[in-house]
Design a protein around this motif. Structure first.
Motif, PDB file in Angstrom:
ATOM      1  N   TYR A 288      33.518  40.092  50.164  1.00  0.00           N
ATOM      2  CA  TYR A 288      33.392  40.032  48.529  1.00  0.00           C
ATOM      3  C   TYR A 288      34.316  41.161  48.025  1.00  0.00           C
ATOM      4  O   TYR A 288      34.793  40.961  47.041  1.00  0.00           O
TER       5      TYR A 288
ATOM      6  N   LYS B  65      37.879  39.999  48.244  1.00  0.00           N
ATOM      7  CA  LYS B  65      37.881  38.937  47.148  1.00  0.00           C
ATOM      8  C   LYS B  65      38.012  39.493  45.689  1.00  0.00           C
ATOM      9  O   LYS B  65      38.655  38.837  44.892  1.00  0.00           O
ATOM     10  N   ARG B  66      37.168  40.699  45.516  1.00  0.00           N
ATOM     11  CA  ARG B  66      37.414  41.189  44.131  1.00  0.00           C
ATOM     12  C   ARG B  66      38.709  41.601  43.487  1.00  0.00           C
ATOM     13  O   ARG B  66      38.978  41.614  42.534  1.00  0.00           O
TER      14      ARG B  66
ATOM     15  N   TYR C  92      34.361  32.192  32.106  1.00  0.00           N
ATOM     16  CA  TYR C  92      33.663  31.464  33.130  1.00  0.00           C
ATOM     17  C   TYR C  92      34.079  32.127  34.370  1.00  0.00           C
ATOM     18  O   TYR C  92      33.467  32.911  35.089  1.00  0.00           O
ATOM     19  N   PHE C  93      35.437  31.916  34.579  1.00  0.00           N
ATOM     20  CA  PHE C  93      36.053  32.357  35.889  1.00  0.00           C
ATOM     21  C   PHE C  93      36.124  34.054  35.813  1.00  0.00           C
ATOM     22  O   PHE C  93      35.825  34.519  36.975  1.00  0.00           O
TER      23      PHE C  93
ATOM     24  N   GLY D 298      33.786  35.964  34.460  1.00  0.00           N
ATOM     25  CA  GLY D 298      32.630  36.227  34.956  1.00  0.00           C
ATOM     26  C   GLY D 298      32.076  36.364  36.294  1.00  0.00           C
ATOM     27  O   GLY D 298      30.991  36.761  36.548  1.00  0.00           O
ATOM     28  N   LEU D 299      32.848  35.343  37.058  1.00  0.00           N
ATOM     29  CA  LEU D 299      32.485  35.444  38.700  1.00  0.00           C
ATOM     30  C   LEU D 299      32.745  36.786  39.246  1.00  0.00           C
ATOM     31  O   LEU D 299      32.546  37.254  40.416  1.00  0.00           O
ATOM     32  N   TYR D 300      33.631  37.472  38.597  1.00  0.00           N
ATOM     33  CA  TYR D 300      34.285  38.962  39.116  1.00  0.00           C
ATOM     34  C   TYR D 300      33.614  40.110  38.418  1.00  0.00           C
ATOM     35  O   TYR D 300      33.152  40.965  38.930  1.00  0.00           O
TER      36      TYR D 300
ATOM     37  N   LYS E 296      30.700  41.432  35.657  1.00  0.00           N
ATOM     38  CA  LYS E 296      29.424  41.145  34.997  1.00  0.00           C
ATOM     39  C   LYS E 296      29.345  41.821  33.758  1.00  0.00           C
ATOM     40  O   LYS E 296      28.632  41.138  32.560  1.00  0.00           O
TER      41      LYS E 296
ATOM     42  N   ARG F 217      34.343  42.436  30.157  1.00  0.00           N
ATOM     43  CA  ARG F 217      35.056  41.141  30.501  1.00  0.00           C
ATOM     44  C   ARG F 217      35.774  40.753  29.412  1.00  0.00           C
ATOM     45  O   ARG F 217      36.914  40.252  29.275  1.00  0.00           O
TER      46      ARG F 217
END
Lengths: 400, 312
Positions: free
Chosen positions: B73, B76-77, B100-101, B103-105, B107, B112
């Motif tokens: 992870y 991936k970040r 949305y996308f 927000g997957l990275y 928080k 954001r």
């Protein structure tokens, strides 16, 4: 998780096709059922089924059968079920051939119920008569067993006093137990409380619960790299696959429950459908029925490596076939399956939901059958979850 | 130079066919590396293997010094990907899709929001934040696709043919955006079969065909591989055969074609080719309407290496 939950809700609520199938379609179908079946029910309530009984020696000797059919054929009784002609065998055959009766009963060494077709009247005649014979057998067996016990006791202790009231009570209790054990449900079919409309609405709710699987399927597909481009994006993000899928599935469940409860509200307040008064258990069955539908959808989504349209087709086909078997397109189907392939309805979630509502409505005080259906649905859901989890454990794909 | 991605002996088979065959290369920090090859050459498969989306048969892939895996992870970040196919939700507007996308990275909502606005500015979608994907043109949709992939401001960006089926204006916008990302310090892998884009953007290029690396180097280094120095094109009406034969015998001429009125001459390495040709035409009083010289392109390199055109 909350972030994904929120956005899955947004995407589901804004998906017009999904909203139509899960919210609007059941309500429209319910309205059609109401319009179509309420008329049928009115006419059916007046219908007395024409039958014949072969008036032979065996029938005359069978006091219980004679008395039961006398009551069911009593013209002065408001709940008269049969119009009975007591005839000879040849006449009974002729009447059936001329389509003047739905069927006839011939008592020989074993009772024979003869019908010419498989309509609703024929099914009711066959079902009721089978149950009467079943209860008569149970009663004879109980009396025989009790008499043998009594004889044995007398032979051991000749001074035993004979109390006819105690003996009757004991016999009564024995019969009750045996009837319950045999799950004899003659009462609901032989009294006119049985409503076709109710069965249709039960299957409609079952259908709506299972349709929720499409929501789960769409939500899961959005997160699988081999199913969608969005899934690829999700798969490369630093978020656990399990959390993402769980939040999406919970979100779908939430939308699904809204759909089912909207249908309940509509049918109760607009169509005036009476589901009974045991609301906590109705809600319990709805929650578990919806869970079964959802997990079925998720399982199809993760197990089958085919495109989304095909998966949706599979889900719709399974749902509609399940509802068909549980009586959506005709009440007789439920009895045909119950009588001939009972296992099919034991693994059919639509049938479990329908039967759960049915048992709650007709056997309100005896919840054994209801809880059997609830447990079956839970086991079904659990199996779907386990299969899905095994498939979801795969982290990488051979091709995408 | 620090290596951020290392691919060693990567082999990926589909059934018995090798989609990627013993591929080894490195990507250095801050560079734009182009993966150039025709459709089916293994570019996307290589990318999917790097991202741990695909199983592979042999090889090692390291990103930021660690072996890549689906549960890596932290690595991936640091990666952002723009896939070849547009990956957005039709039910969400432009802002919500990016949110949305992203927000997957990320928080933190405030952080954001800033990232989303930066991404929107970078791809030039300021006026379209409330639009839904179906309301956007193909070019704008591609820009949204890019914004969704890079909004979390990753250190490594992988762009898989981001300009396919895009209008020229949007293409320029996208290429400008990629230049800006590099200036901000991102390392970029750019796969395409458009050689012009590679020439504009990339510091180094890997040419792939049938899953194998044919050549690696800067564009100039790659052009050195071909035996052509320049191509000269002249528009001349009704050239006679004897003139054509005379030009053919000029120093360094490799080949010559004439399809009235276009005369194309390719020269091997050598100086003053254009000047010599113009002097000859003037001396012979042959009028021409247009004349220009071109350096060999990567397509010529590909042609030389494989005997086929990049877009075949």
């Amino acid at each position: 998780m909350l972030h994904n939950f929120k956005y899955t809700l947004k995407t589901l609520f804004k998906n017009k096709t999904l909203i139509f199938w899960t919210f609007a379609f059941p309500i429209i179908l319910g309205t059609f059922f109401y319009m179509a079946f309420s008329n049928i029910e009115k006419s059916e309530q007046l219908d007395v089924i024409d039958i014949a009984i072969v008036d032979n020696e065996q029938f005359q000797n069978s006091e219980a059968l004679k008395q039961t059919f006398l009551i069911l054929g009593d013209e002065s009784n408001k709940e008269q079920m049969f119009s009975i002609q007591y005839v000879l065998l040849d006449e009974a055959v002729k009447l059936l051939e001329d389509d003047k009766i739905s069927g006839y009963l011939l008592i020989e060494d074993t009772p024979k119920i003869v019908v010419s077709s498989s309509g609703i009247n024929e099914t009711i005649f066959k079902y009721v008569t089978e149950k009467i014979i079943q209860v008569e057998d149970i009663l004879s067996l109980a009396i025989k067993e009790k008499s043998e016990q009594f004889q044995e006791e007398i032979s051991k202790n000749p001074n035993t006093s004979f109390d006819i009231d105690t003996w009757k009570k004991e016999i009564y209790q024995e019969v009750l137990t045996m009837v319950n054990n045999a799950n004899a449900n003659i009462i609901d079919i032989s009294n006119h409380n049985l409503s076709y409309t109710m069965i249709e609405f039960y299957t409609l709710i079952a259908m709506t619960c299972l349709y929720g699987g499409i929501l789960g399927m769409v939500a899961v597909n959005q997160n699988l790299a081999n199913m969608s481009n969005n899934g690829k994006r999700v798969a490369i993000s630093p978020t656990s696959k399990g959390k993402i899928i769980l939040s999406s599935v919970l979100s779908s469940y939430f939308v699904q429950l809204i759909g089912v409860f909207l249908l309940f509200l509509y049918t109760i307040f607009v169509l005036k459908v009476d589901y009974g008064t045991n609301f906590p258990l109705i809600i319990l069955l709805t929650l578990i029925g919806s869970l079964a539908g959802l997990t079925l959808g998720v399982c199809i989504a993760v197990v089958f490596q085919v495109n989304e349209n095909l998966k949706t087709g599979m889900m719709l086909a399974i749902t509609m076939f399940g509802c068909f078997l549980s009586g959506m397109m005709g009440i007789t189907m439920k009895y045909i399956v119950d009588s001939n392939i009972p296992l099919l309805n034991k693994i059919n979630p639509a049938s479990m939901i329908t039967d759960g509502f049915y048992s709650l409505y007709y056997y309100g005080s005896n919840l054994k059958r209801f809880y059997f259906n609830v447990s079956s649905l839970l086991i079904f859901s659990l199996v779907m979850i386990v299969i899905s989890m095994i498939s979801l454990r795969r982290q990488k794909y051979d091709s995408i | 130079m620090k290596s951020v991605i290392q691919v060693e002996n990567l082999t990926k088979k589909y059934k018995n066919k090798k989609a990627v065959d013993d591929l080894s290369f490195e990507v250095y920090e801050g560079e734009i590396l182009g993966l150039l090859g025709p459709n089916g050459s293994g570019k996307s498969t290589t990318i999917n293997c790097i991202l741990s989306l695909l199983n592979f048969d042999e090889g090692i892939i390291k990103v930021l010094g660690c072996e890549m895996s689906p549960n890596a992870y932290e690595i991936k970040r640091q990666i952002g990907v723009v896939f070849q196919d547009v990956a957005v939700f039709d039910e969400l507007n432009v802002y919500d899709n990016i949110d949305y996308f992203c927000g997957l990275y990320i928080k933190d909502k405030l952080k954001r929001k800033k990232c989303i606005m930066d991404a929107i500015h970078l791809v030039g979608l300021e006026e379209f934040t409330k639009y839904y994907p179906k309301q956007l043109s193909g070019g704008l949709l591609r820009r949204l696709n890019i914004a969704c992939g890079i909004a979390h401001q990753p250190k490594i960006i992988i762009l898989d043919e981001p300009t396919v089926a895009v209008d020229p204006q949007s293409r320029n916008n996208i290429l400008d955006g990629i230049q800006k990302l590099r200036k901000k310090g991102a390392t970029i892998i750019y796969t395409t079969h458009y050689m012009e884009e590679v020439e504009i953007l990339c510091d180094r290029v890997i040419i792939l065909d049938k899953g194998k690396i044919l050549a690696v180097g800067t564009t100039d280094e790659l052009k050195e591989l071909v035996n052509i120095e320049e191509k000269v094109t002249v528009e001349i009406m009704d050239l006679k055969k004897d003139i054509l034969n005379e030009i053919k015998n000029f120093p360094h001429v490799d080949s010559l074609t004439y399809q009235n009125p276009i005369l194309s001459i390719t020269y091997k390495k050598g100086a003053n080719n254009l000047v010599n040709l113009m002097d000859y035409l003037k001396k012979e009083s042959i009028p021409y309407t247009k004349i220009y010289s071109e350096r060999p392109t990567l397509n010529d390199v590909f042609l030389e290496l494989t005997g086929k055109d990049l877009r075949d």
